[in-house]
Design a protein around this motif. Structure first.
Motif: not given
Lengths: 112, 113
Positions: A31, A33, A35, A45, A48, A50, A97-101, A103-104, B36, B44, B46, B49, B92, B102
């Motif tokens: 995944y 994304y 933003y 968002l 995205y 998948v 999908r619900e996991g830790e994102q 970020f850059g 986050y 952000p 994490f 959770q 999500d 979001t």
């Protein structure tokens, strides 16, 4: 292990110009994304993906296009920049999908 | 729609415990709750959770009551470096984006000396 990287870090465009923002991740995440974050606001968002070869619209997709030709890269394009697209753009990736994102560092874009 | 509501801002002092509550009355059965942290000019990061009851890691605890209509992020013994914006996310990002939900405005935490 670089995580999520974004290129460029800063950019100034004139109205009507085009540009592409590059996001790369080395964690083999499915995944990815894009933003945008306007001053004092939360993230919204844009698009995205998948998986390689797939893209989908997020909350605010108008004026942007994306491509995911390779699993590790997610490109965000602005075909004709507008001042309303002045913002900070963040890319992220996650394993699920619900996991830790992850970020850059962001790209600060100004459109004059 | 799992709309979230958080306080806009909170002030605290070094060494104190900070608790931020997020309300999400319409949380769905399979939604996780994720928090986050965001520092100025950074993406952000994490924090934690959870799905129900209590989750603890090296930086925070997350308390979720049985009805799951709210959750509380607890930051023990904060330091100046914990000054940041904290976002509560339910479900999500893809689902949230479809519902125009979001990341919300977040809670701006200011830790004072």
């Amino acid at each position: 292990n670089a995580g999520v990287t974004q290129t460029p870090k800063f950019r100034v465009l004139k109205t009507g110009q085009s540009m592409t923002l590059l996001c790369a991740q080395d964690m083999n995440h499915e995944y990815m994304y894009w933003y945008r974050q306007d001053p004092g606001m939360g993230l919204r968002l844009i698009h995205y993906s998948v998986g390689e070869g797939t893209t989908a619209k997020g909350e605010v997709p108008d004026g942007y296009n994306v491509s995911r030709l390779k699993k590790q890269n997610f490109l965000l394009g602005l075909e004709s920049a507008a001042p309303s697209q002045t913002s900070v753009y963040f890319c992220a990736s996650s394993l699920s999908r619900e996991g830790e994102q992850y970020f850059g560092p962001g790209t600060r874009l100004t459109v004059t | 729609l799992a709309k979230t509501t958080q306080p806009i801002s909170m002030d605290s002092y070094e060494g104190q415990e900070v608790n931020i509550t997020c309300s999400h009355n319409n949380i769905a059965t399979n939604d996780y709750i994720t928090w986050y942290q965001q520092f100025p000019s950074q993406g952000p990061r994490f924090i934690i959770q959870g799905y129900k009851t209590k989750v603890t890691n090296e930086v925070a605890s997350l308390f979720i009551p049985a009805d799951r209509k709210s959750s509380t992020l607890s930051l023990p013994r904060v330091s100046l470096s914990d000054t940041a914006v904290y976002y509560c996310l339910v479900g999500d990002m893809i689902k949230a984006a479809g519902n125009k939900l979001t990341f919300g405005g977040g809670t701006r935490v200011l830790v004072k000396p």
